[in-house]
Motif scaffolding. Structure first.
Motif, PDB file in Angstrom:
ATOM      1  N   LYS A  36       0.851  -1.180   0.000  1.00  0.00           N
ATOM      2  CA  LYS A  36       0.000   0.000   0.000  1.00  0.00           C
ATOM      3  C   LYS A  36       0.895   1.240   0.000  1.00  0.00           C
ATOM      4  CE  LYS A  36      -3.975  -2.010   2.151  1.00  0.00           C
ATOM      5  NZ  LYS A  36      -5.053  -2.005   1.227  1.00  0.00           N
ATOM      6  N   ALA A  37       0.283   2.400  -0.227  1.00  0.00           N
ATOM      7  CA  ALA A  37       1.031   3.650  -0.360  1.00  0.00           C
ATOM      8  C   ALA A  37       1.766   4.052   0.919  1.00  0.00           C
ATOM      9  CB  ALA A  37       0.095   4.771  -0.785  1.00  0.00           C
ATOM     10  N   GLY A  38       1.290   3.618   2.070  1.00  0.00           N
ATOM     11  CA  GLY A  38       1.879   4.039   3.339  1.00  0.00           C
ATOM     12  C   GLY A  38       3.025   3.177   3.835  1.00  0.00           C
ATOM     13  N   VAL A  39       3.421   2.163   3.075  1.00  0.00           N
ATOM     14  CA  VAL A  39       4.502   1.273   3.502  1.00  0.00           C
ATOM     15  C   VAL A  39       5.805   2.060   3.600  1.00  0.00           C
ATOM     16  CG1 VAL A  39       5.911  -0.690   2.759  1.00  0.00           C
ATOM     17  CG2 VAL A  39       3.444  -0.799   2.575  1.00  0.00           C
ATOM     18  N   ALA A  40       6.564   1.832   4.658  1.00  0.00           N
ATOM     19  CA  ALA A  40       7.847   2.521   4.838  1.00  0.00           C
ATOM     20  C   ALA A  40       8.908   1.898   3.938  1.00  0.00           C
ATOM     21  CB  ALA A  40       8.279   2.441   6.295  1.00  0.00           C
ATOM     22  N   VAL A  41       9.594   2.750   3.190  1.00  0.00           N
ATOM     23  CA  VAL A  41      10.656   2.311   2.281  1.00  0.00           C
ATOM     24  C   VAL A  41      11.998   2.697   2.889  1.00  0.00           C
ATOM     25  CG1 VAL A  41      11.624   2.619  -0.024  1.00  0.00           C
ATOM     26  CG2 VAL A  41       9.171   2.600   0.281  1.00  0.00           C
ATOM     27  N   LYS A  42      12.960   1.775   2.822  1.00  0.00           N
ATOM     28  CA  LYS A  42      14.302   2.052   3.334  1.00  0.00           C
ATOM     29  C   LYS A  42      15.332   1.559   2.328  1.00  0.00           C
ATOM     30  CE  LYS A  42      14.111  -2.150   6.128  1.00  0.00           C
ATOM     31  NZ  LYS A  42      12.989  -2.661   5.375  1.00  0.00           N
ATOM     32  N   ALA A  43      16.563   1.967   2.509  1.00  0.00           N
ATOM     33  CA  ALA A  43      17.632   1.551   1.605  1.00  0.00           C
ATOM     34  C   ALA A  43      17.754   0.030   1.620  1.00  0.00           C
ATOM     35  CB  ALA A  43      18.948   2.194   2.013  1.00  0.00           C
ATOM     36  N   GLY A  44      17.911  -0.569   0.443  1.00  0.00           N
ATOM     37  CA  GLY A  44      18.034  -2.010   0.317  1.00  0.00           C
ATOM     38  C   GLY A  44      16.752  -2.703  -0.113  1.00  0.00           C
ATOM     39  N   ASP A  45      15.618  -2.002  -0.037  1.00  0.00           N
ATOM     40  CA  ASP A  45      14.347  -2.594  -0.460  1.00  0.00           C
ATOM     41  C   ASP A  45      14.317  -2.771  -1.978  1.00  0.00           C
ATOM     42  OD1 ASP A  45      13.391  -2.732   2.096  1.00  0.00           O
ATOM     43  OD2 ASP A  45      12.053  -1.004   1.936  1.00  0.00           O
ATOM     44  N   ILE A  46      13.609  -3.795  -2.427  1.00  0.00           N
ATOM     45  CA  ILE A  46      13.406  -4.048  -3.854  1.00  0.00           C
ATOM     46  C   ILE A  46      11.952  -3.686  -4.177  1.00  0.00           C
ATOM     47  CG2 ILE A  46      13.451  -5.758  -5.712  1.00  0.00           C
ATOM     48  CD1 ILE A  46      16.190  -5.332  -4.441  1.00  0.00           C
ATOM     49  N   ILE A  47      11.773  -2.757  -5.112  1.00  0.00           N
ATOM     50  CA  ILE A  47      10.438  -2.310  -5.505  1.00  0.00           C
ATOM     51  C   ILE A  47      10.182  -2.746  -6.940  1.00  0.00           C
ATOM     52  CG2 ILE A  47       8.931  -0.323  -5.878  1.00  0.00           C
ATOM     53  CD1 ILE A  47      10.537   1.173  -3.766  1.00  0.00           C
ATOM     54  N   GLU A  59      16.195  -1.291  -7.012  1.00  0.00           N
ATOM     55  CA  GLU A  59      16.671  -1.411  -5.636  1.00  0.00           C
ATOM     56  C   GLU A  59      16.854  -0.012  -5.085  1.00  0.00           C
ATOM     57  OE1 GLU A  59      20.443  -3.036  -2.971  1.00  0.00           O
ATOM     58  OE2 GLU A  59      20.472  -3.274  -5.137  1.00  0.00           O
ATOM     59  N   VAL A  60      16.327   0.247  -3.897  1.00  0.00           N
ATOM     60  CA  VAL A  60      16.439   1.551  -3.263  1.00  0.00           C
ATOM     61  C   VAL A  60      17.857   1.685  -2.708  1.00  0.00           C
ATOM     62  CG1 VAL A  60      15.558   3.051  -1.439  1.00  0.00           C
ATOM     63  CG2 VAL A  60      13.997   1.519  -2.650  1.00  0.00           C
ATOM     64  N   LEU A  61      18.567   2.735  -3.117  1.00  0.00           N
ATOM     65  CA  LEU A  61      19.924   2.977  -2.635  1.00  0.00           C
ATOM     66  C   LEU A  61      19.954   4.009  -1.520  1.00  0.00           C
ATOM     67  CD1 LEU A  61      21.831   3.089  -6.044  1.00  0.00           C
ATOM     68  CD2 LEU A  61      21.587   1.161  -4.478  1.00  0.00           C
ATOM     69  N   ASP A  62      19.065   4.995  -1.603  1.00  0.00           N
ATOM     70  CA  ASP A  62      19.057   6.073  -0.617  1.00  0.00           C
ATOM     71  C   ASP A  62      17.642   6.620  -0.499  1.00  0.00           C
ATOM     72  OD1 ASP A  62      19.995   7.911   1.208  1.00  0.00           O
ATOM     73  OD2 ASP A  62      20.764   9.311  -0.297  1.00  0.00           O
ATOM     74  N   ARG A  68      17.274  17.159  -6.059  1.00  0.00           N
ATOM     75  CA  ARG A  68      17.216  17.837  -7.346  1.00  0.00           C
ATOM     76  C   ARG A  68      17.006  16.821  -8.461  1.00  0.00           C
ATOM     77  NH1 ARG A  68      22.533  20.317  -7.082  1.00  0.00           N
ATOM     78  NH2 ARG A  68      22.368  20.494  -9.344  1.00  0.00           N
ATOM     79  N   LYS A  69      16.483  17.303  -9.571  1.00  0.00           N
ATOM     80  CA  LYS A  69      16.138  16.430 -10.689  1.00  0.00           C
ATOM     81  C   LYS A  69      17.332  15.600 -11.154  1.00  0.00           C
ATOM     82  CE  LYS A  69      14.177  16.697 -15.324  1.00  0.00           C
ATOM     83  NZ  LYS A  69      13.691  17.584 -16.372  1.00  0.00           N
ATOM     84  N   GLU A  70      18.505  16.206 -11.231  1.00  0.00           N
ATOM     85  CA  GLU A  70      19.702  15.509 -11.708  1.00  0.00           C
ATOM     86  C   GLU A  70      20.147  14.403 -10.751  1.00  0.00           C
ATOM     87  OE1 GLU A  70      19.900  18.991 -11.099  1.00  0.00           O
ATOM     88  OE2 GLU A  70      19.051  19.386 -13.081  1.00  0.00           O
ATOM     89  N   GLU A  71      19.847  14.560  -9.476  1.00  0.00           N
ATOM     90  CA  GLU A  71      20.294  13.603  -8.468  1.00  0.00           C
ATOM     91  C   GLU A  71      19.251  12.524  -8.169  1.00  0.00           C
ATOM     92  OE1 GLU A  71      21.024  16.321  -5.332  1.00  0.00           O
ATOM     93  OE2 GLU A  71      22.899  17.053  -6.202  1.00  0.00           O
ATOM     94  N   ALA A  72      18.063  12.633  -8.743  1.00  0.00           N
ATOM     95  CA  ALA A  72      16.981  11.684  -8.458  1.00  0.00           C
ATOM     96  C   ALA A  72      17.362  10.268  -8.876  1.00  0.00           C
ATOM     97  CB  ALA A  72      15.699  12.114  -9.157  1.00  0.00           C
ATOM     98  N   LYS A  73      18.110  10.133  -9.960  1.00  0.00           N
ATOM     99  CA  LYS A  73      18.494   8.790 -10.451  1.00  0.00           C
ATOM    100  C   LYS A  73      19.476   8.096  -9.516  1.00  0.00           C
ATOM    101  CE  LYS A  73      22.061  10.493 -13.603  1.00  0.00           C
ATOM    102  NZ  LYS A  73      22.049  11.868 -13.148  1.00  0.00           N
ATOM    103  N   ASP A  74      20.094   8.834  -8.586  1.00  0.00           N
ATOM    104  CA  ASP A  74      21.025   8.245  -7.632  1.00  0.00           C
ATOM    105  C   ASP A  74      20.321   7.591  -6.444  1.00  0.00           C
ATOM    106  OD1 ASP A  74      23.089   9.171  -9.234  1.00  0.00           O
ATOM    107  OD2 ASP A  74      23.284  11.048  -8.111  1.00  0.00           O
ATOM    108  N   LEU A  75      19.003   7.746  -6.345  1.00  0.00           N
ATOM    109  CA  LEU A  75      18.250   7.166  -5.235  1.00  0.00           C
ATOM    110  C   LEU A  75      17.973   5.676  -5.434  1.00  0.00           C
ATOM    111  CD1 LEU A  75      15.594   9.947  -4.551  1.00  0.00           C
ATOM    112  CD2 LEU A  75      17.722   9.524  -3.310  1.00  0.00           C
ATOM    113  N   PHE A  76      18.100   5.191  -6.690  1.00  0.00           N
ATOM    114  CA  PHE A  76      17.775   3.792  -6.977  1.00  0.00           C
ATOM    115  C   PHE A  76      18.632   3.293  -8.127  1.00  0.00           C
ATOM    116  CE2 PHE A  76      15.112   6.387  -9.668  1.00  0.00           C
ATOM    117  CZ  PHE A  76      15.165   5.750 -10.895  1.00  0.00           C
ATOM    118  N   ARG A  77      18.620   1.965  -8.304  1.00  0.00           N
ATOM    119  CA  ARG A  77      19.259   1.383  -9.496  1.00  0.00           C
ATOM    120  C   ARG A  77      18.339   0.315 -10.045  1.00  0.00           C
ATOM    121  NH1 ARG A  77      22.286  -3.643  -8.842  1.00  0.00           N
ATOM    122  NH2 ARG A  77      22.280  -4.189  -6.654  1.00  0.00           N
TER     123      ARG A  77
END
Length: 79
Positions: A36-47, A59-62, A68-77
Motif C-alpha cells: 500500500k502507499a503508506g509502507v515505509a521504504v528504506k535503503a536495500g528494499d526491492i520495488i 533497488e532503493v539505494l538512498d 534535485r532532478k539531476e540527483e533523483a536517479k542516484d536514489l535507486f538502481r
C-alpha cells in the motif's frame, strides 16, 4: 519514507496521486509483497512496479526527502 512519496521524489512516477493509485490497484510490490502507499521504504528494499505490460524492478539505494532532478536517479538502481 512512505512508498508513494519515494516514487514521486525519485521521479519513477510523476505525481504522488498517481503513485497512490498504482499502489491501491496492486501494481506496486516491495520485497515481493503487494504494498500500500503508506509502507515505509528504506535503503536495500526491492520495488517492482507494473506499467501496463512492462514491469520495472529497482533497488532503493538512498531515501531523501527532497532531491534535485539531476540527483533523483542516484536514489535507486534498475535490476
Amino acid at each position: 519514507m512512505r512508498l508513494d512519496k519515494f516514487l514521486k521524489v525519485s521521479r519513477l512516477i510523476k505525481r504522488r496521486t498517481v503513485a497512490n493509485e498504482a499502489c491501491d490497484a496492486g501494481r506496486v510490490s516491495v520485497n515481493g509483497k503487494v504494498a500500500k502507499a503508506g509502507v515505509a521504504v528504506k535503503a536495500g528494499d526491492i520495488i517492482e512496479i507494473g506499467f501496463g505490460t512492462r514491469n520495472v524492478k529497482i533497488e532503493v539505494l538512498d531515501v531523501t526527502e527532497t532531491v534535485r532532478k539531476e540527483e533523483a536517479k542516484d536514489l535507486f538502481r534498475y535490476l
